[in-house]
Design a protein around this motif. Sequence first.
Motif, PDB file in Angstrom:
ATOM      1  N   CYS A 128       0.836  -1.188   0.000  1.00 28.40           N
ATOM      2  CA  CYS A 128       0.000   0.000   0.000  1.00 28.40           C
ATOM      3  C   CYS A 128       0.877   1.247   0.000  1.00 28.40           C
ATOM      4  O   CYS A 128       1.712   1.420   0.879  1.00 28.40           O
ATOM      5  CB  CYS A 128      -0.904  -0.016   1.230  1.00 28.40           C
ATOM      6  N   HIS A 181      -0.180   4.139   0.566  1.00 25.52           N
ATOM      7  CA  HIS A 181      -0.801   5.132   1.458  1.00 25.52           C
ATOM      8  C   HIS A 181      -0.465   4.892   2.920  1.00 25.52           C
ATOM      9  O   HIS A 181      -0.401   5.801   3.714  1.00 25.52           O
ATOM     10  CB  HIS A 181      -2.316   5.127   1.265  1.00 25.52           C
ATOM     11  N   CYS A 182      -0.286   3.605   3.293  1.00 25.08           N
ATOM     12  CA  CYS A 182       0.155   3.297   4.639  1.00 25.08           C
ATOM     13  C   CYS A 182       1.328   2.335   4.489  1.00 25.08           C
ATOM     14  O   CYS A 182       1.891   2.217   3.420  1.00 25.08           O
ATOM     15  CB  CYS A 182      -0.993   2.729   5.483  1.00 25.08           C
ATOM     16  N   CYS A 221      -6.556  -1.936   0.266  1.00 29.80           N
ATOM     17  CA  CYS A 221      -5.729  -2.149   1.441  1.00 29.80           C
ATOM     18  C   CYS A 221      -6.581  -2.603   2.631  1.00 29.80           C
ATOM     19  O   CYS A 221      -7.579  -1.955   2.954  1.00 29.80           O
ATOM     20  CB  CYS A 221      -4.996  -0.855   1.781  1.00 29.80           C
ATOM     21  N   HIS A 243      -5.876  -2.346   5.611  1.00 30.56           N
ATOM     22  CA  HIS A 243      -5.675  -1.408   6.715  1.00 30.56           C
ATOM     23  C   HIS A 243      -6.413  -0.100   6.502  1.00 30.56           C
ATOM     24  O   HIS A 243      -7.217   0.300   7.324  1.00 30.56           O
ATOM     25  CB  HIS A 243      -4.182  -1.126   6.918  1.00 30.56           C
ATOM     26  N   CYS A 244      -6.128   0.559   5.361  1.00 31.63           N
ATOM     27  CA  CYS A 244      -6.700   1.892   5.185  1.00 31.63           C
ATOM     28  C   CYS A 244      -7.782   1.957   4.107  1.00 31.63           C
ATOM     29  O   CYS A 244      -8.445   2.968   3.957  1.00 31.63           O
ATOM     30  CB  CYS A 244      -5.584   2.914   4.903  1.00 31.63           C
TER      31      CYS A 244
HETATM   32 ZN   LIG Z   1      -3.043   1.182   3.270  1.00 25.35          ZN
END
Ligand SMILES: [Zn+2]
Length: 130
Positions: free
Chosen positions: A73, A75-76, A99, A101-102
């Motif tokens: 990812c 983004h994270c 993702c 997570h996010c």
């Molecule tokens: Zn992410």
Amino acid sequence: MHELSIASGLVEKLLEFSAHNPERTILEVRLEIGELSHIDSEQLRFCYESIAKETPLEGSILTIARVPAIVSCPHCTYRGRPDYWDEALAIAPVMTMRCPHCGKAVEAEQGHECAIKSVRLLDTHTAPSV
Ligand SMILES: [Zn+2]
């Protein structure tokens, strides 16, 4: 029919090898196929066997190993298995490029491969006759 063109490319490559190494018999071809490549292993094996017929490759075994998808990812910091929609109605879990997570879009790092991993050969010069 994605699998047919992959199988014919594969057979072409192996026949070329075989032409340069006539004393060696190809016994087994190990392939790696990524989860994201949308290749049907059974279809591919079937195509391979039909094309290999009546060539020096006839009788060789095509072994297919699935490579699991790995995503990362941007983004994270997540890196690992992709997210799946595990819906009760779906026959198989559906992979999403999201993702876990996010929830933003991930990039595939691994899972698109379709490559020969190794080839097992029989050297007819050194092999004992059966
Ligand atoms: Zn992410």
